[in-house]
Scaffold this active site. Structure first.
Site, short mmCIF file in Angstrom:
data_model
loop_
_atom_site.label_atom_id
_atom_site.label_comp_id
_atom_site.label_asym_id
_atom_site.label_seq_id
_atom_site.Cartn_x
_atom_site.Cartn_y
_atom_site.Cartn_z
N GLU A 1 -8.74 0.15 -2.96
CA GLU A 1 -9.62 0.03 -1.81
C GLU A 1 -10.48 1.28 -1.66
O GLU A 1 -10.06 2.38 -2.01
CB GLU A 1 -8.81 -0.17 -0.53
CG GLU A 1 -7.90 -1.37 -0.53
CD GLU A 1 -7.11 -1.49 0.75
OE1 GLU A 1 -6.59 -2.60 1.02
OE2 GLU A 1 -6.99 -0.50 1.50
N ASN B 1 0.86 -1.18 0.00
CA ASN B 1 0.00 0.00 0.00
C ASN B 1 0.90 1.24 0.00
O ASN B 1 1.68 1.45 0.94
CB ASN B 1 -0.90 -0.01 1.23
CG ASN B 1 -1.95 1.08 1.20
OD1 ASN B 1 -1.66 2.21 0.83
ND2 ASN B 1 -3.16 0.77 1.61
N ARG C 1 -9.18 8.53 -0.94
CA ARG C 1 -10.30 9.08 -0.18
C ARG C 1 -10.69 10.41 -0.80
O ARG C 1 -9.88 11.06 -1.49
CB ARG C 1 -9.93 9.24 1.29
CG ARG C 1 -9.84 7.89 2.03
CD ARG C 1 -9.55 8.08 3.51
NE ARG C 1 -9.75 6.86 4.27
CZ ARG C 1 -8.84 5.90 4.41
NH1 ARG C 1 -7.66 6.02 3.83
NH2 ARG C 1 -9.11 4.81 5.12
N HIS D 1 -5.58 3.29 -1.48
CA HIS D 1 -6.88 3.53 -0.85
C HIS D 1 -7.19 5.02 -0.96
O HIS D 1 -6.93 5.78 -0.04
CB HIS D 1 -6.87 3.08 0.61
CG HIS D 1 -8.23 3.11 1.25
ND1 HIS D 1 -8.59 2.23 2.25
CD2 HIS D 1 -9.31 3.92 1.07
CE1 HIS D 1 -9.83 2.49 2.63
NE2 HIS D 1 -10.27 3.52 1.92
N GLY E 1 1.23 -1.31 4.27
CA GLY E 1 1.75 -0.02 3.83
C GLY E 1 2.44 0.75 4.93
O GLY E 1 3.63 1.04 4.86
N HIS E 2 1.68 1.10 5.97
CA HIS E 2 2.22 1.95 7.04
C HIS E 2 3.48 1.33 7.65
O HIS E 2 4.50 2.02 7.81
CB HIS E 2 1.15 2.15 8.12
CG HIS E 2 1.59 2.99 9.26
ND1 HIS E 2 1.57 4.37 9.23
CD2 HIS E 2 2.08 2.66 10.48
CE1 HIS E 2 2.02 4.85 10.37
NE2 HIS E 2 2.34 3.83 11.15
N THR F 1 -8.25 6.26 9.34
CA THR F 1 -7.87 5.00 8.69
C THR F 1 -9.00 4.00 8.91
O THR F 1 -9.86 4.19 9.76
CB THR F 1 -6.54 4.46 9.27
OG1 THR F 1 -6.13 3.31 8.51
CG2 THR F 1 -6.68 4.08 10.74
N HIS G 1 -3.89 -4.64 7.73
CA HIS G 1 -3.98 -3.55 8.69
C HIS G 1 -3.11 -3.86 9.90
O HIS G 1 -3.39 -4.76 10.69
CB HIS G 1 -5.41 -3.26 9.16
CG HIS G 1 -5.57 -1.85 9.65
ND1 HIS G 1 -5.96 -0.81 8.82
CD2 HIS G 1 -5.33 -1.29 10.84
CE1 HIS G 1 -5.99 0.32 9.48
NE2 HIS G 1 -5.60 0.06 10.73
N ASP G 2 -2.03 -3.07 10.02
CA ASP G 2 -1.09 -3.15 11.15
C ASP G 2 -0.30 -4.46 11.20
O ASP G 2 0.31 -4.77 12.22
CB ASP G 2 -1.79 -2.91 12.49
CG ASP G 2 -2.25 -1.48 12.65
OD1 ASP G 2 -1.68 -0.60 11.99
OD2 ASP G 2 -3.19 -1.23 13.43
N ARG H 1 4.34 18.69 0.88
CA ARG H 1 5.08 19.83 0.31
C ARG H 1 4.69 19.98 -1.16
O ARG H 1 4.23 19.03 -1.78
CB ARG H 1 6.59 19.59 0.38
CG ARG H 1 7.18 19.58 1.79
CD ARG H 1 7.35 20.99 2.31
NE ARG H 1 7.94 21.01 3.65
CZ ARG H 1 9.25 21.09 3.88
NH1 ARG H 1 10.10 21.15 2.87
NH2 ARG H 1 9.71 21.10 5.11
N HIS I 1 -3.84 11.67 0.58
CA HIS I 1 -2.66 10.87 0.21
C HIS I 1 -2.78 10.48 -1.26
O HIS I 1 -2.37 11.24 -2.12
CB HIS I 1 -2.47 9.67 1.15
CG HIS I 1 -3.72 9.05 1.67
ND1 HIS I 1 -4.66 8.46 0.86
CD2 HIS I 1 -4.18 8.91 2.94
CE1 HIS I 1 -5.65 7.98 1.60
NE2 HIS I 1 -5.38 8.24 2.87
#
Length: 254
Positions: free
Chosen positions: A70, A7, A45, A43, A229-230, A114, A207-208, A18, A50
């Site tokens: 997503e 992700n 939004r 994903h 991703g994160h 999230t 997720h996580d 920036r 992002h």
């Protein structure tokens, strides 16, 4: 084999902080691919904080491996209280235009930081069922973001989904407390995965998930894909992006 779909939202988030195009999102997408990952996930939004709509189109044109988009097809792009969404066309149009290999439907609101829960399918799912059928007719595999709830998984199978993606936040939280807690919660996902498979659904997860907890979760029955991703971006601060991706690929390959 378990596939790793990266992700790239957080890379886009840094870029958007920036003016300009630094870091170059497409360059990092290609760097991920060169490292041997199996897919790219985004994903978008409505506020485009992002991933932007234009990123989705550009990534789709630039890659040959699996692209997973997503989002929530039931949330309006111009919901009350949203900032100017500019050229965001809405999730449904993105899927119609791009026809990604996979679209993962997620029940998050436009205001959420999230994703933090799966679908509740206990009510009327007519609209969601129609959208699933619509996306599948265009050639996209459809995955539903779900909690490890056996009753909900059974309902997902009745409305036409191809896969479920388990929301693994509770598992990751439990692993932080203790290995025993993580193992206990993992068993809940194991039961839910077995029910998914018995009902003709394939299994994804995300997720996580990270280098500390993925080693156990990769043993989930029928697991085909993890979307991360994160944690990859966080680990890249320590190891660099290439070494980080190698580590994740090694974990799922063992």
């Amino acid at each position: 084999m378990i596939s790793l779909s990266v992700n790239v939202n957080k890379i886009a988030l840094i870029r958007n902080s920036r003016p300009g195009n630094n870091p170059d999102l497409l360059a990092h997408v290609h760097r991920c691919i060169a490292s041997g990952v199996h897919g790219i996930t985004v994903h978008p939004r409505p506020d485009q904080r992002h991933i932007r709509a234009e990123d989705c189109y550009q990534i789709s044109e630039a890659i040959d491996l699996e692209f997973n988009i997503e989002g929530n097809p039931l949330a309006g792009a111009m919901a009350s209280g949203q900032p100017d969404v500019g050229d965001y066309p809405g999730f449904v149009k993105l899927i119609e235009d791009i026809k990604p290999a996979q679209c993962t439907l997620v029940p998050d609101s436009n205001e959420q930081l999230t994703s933090d829960h799966g679908f509740d399918l206990s009510g009327d799912n007519t609209q969601l069922k129609e959208l699933i059928s619509h996306f599948k007719a265009q050639g996209s595999r459809v995955s539903l973001f779900m909690d490890a709830d056996v009753r909900q998984i059974e309902r997902a199978a009745t409305i036409g989904a191809d896969r479920v993606e388990f929301y693994t936040g509770p598992y990751a939280d439990a692993c932080v407390h203790s290995p025993a807690a993580g193992a206990s919660v993992f068993n809940q996902y194991k039961k839910a995965a077995e029910v998914a498979i018995a009902n003709g659904l394939e299994v994804n997860a995300g997720h996580d998930l990270n280098l500390d907890n993925l080693g156990q979760f990769k043993h989930l029955p029928g697991l085909l894909e993890v979307s991360i991703g994160h944690a990859i971006v966080v680990d890249a601060l320590e190891y660099g992006i290439d070494e980080t991706l190698r580590k994740y690929l090694d974990v799922i390959a063992l």
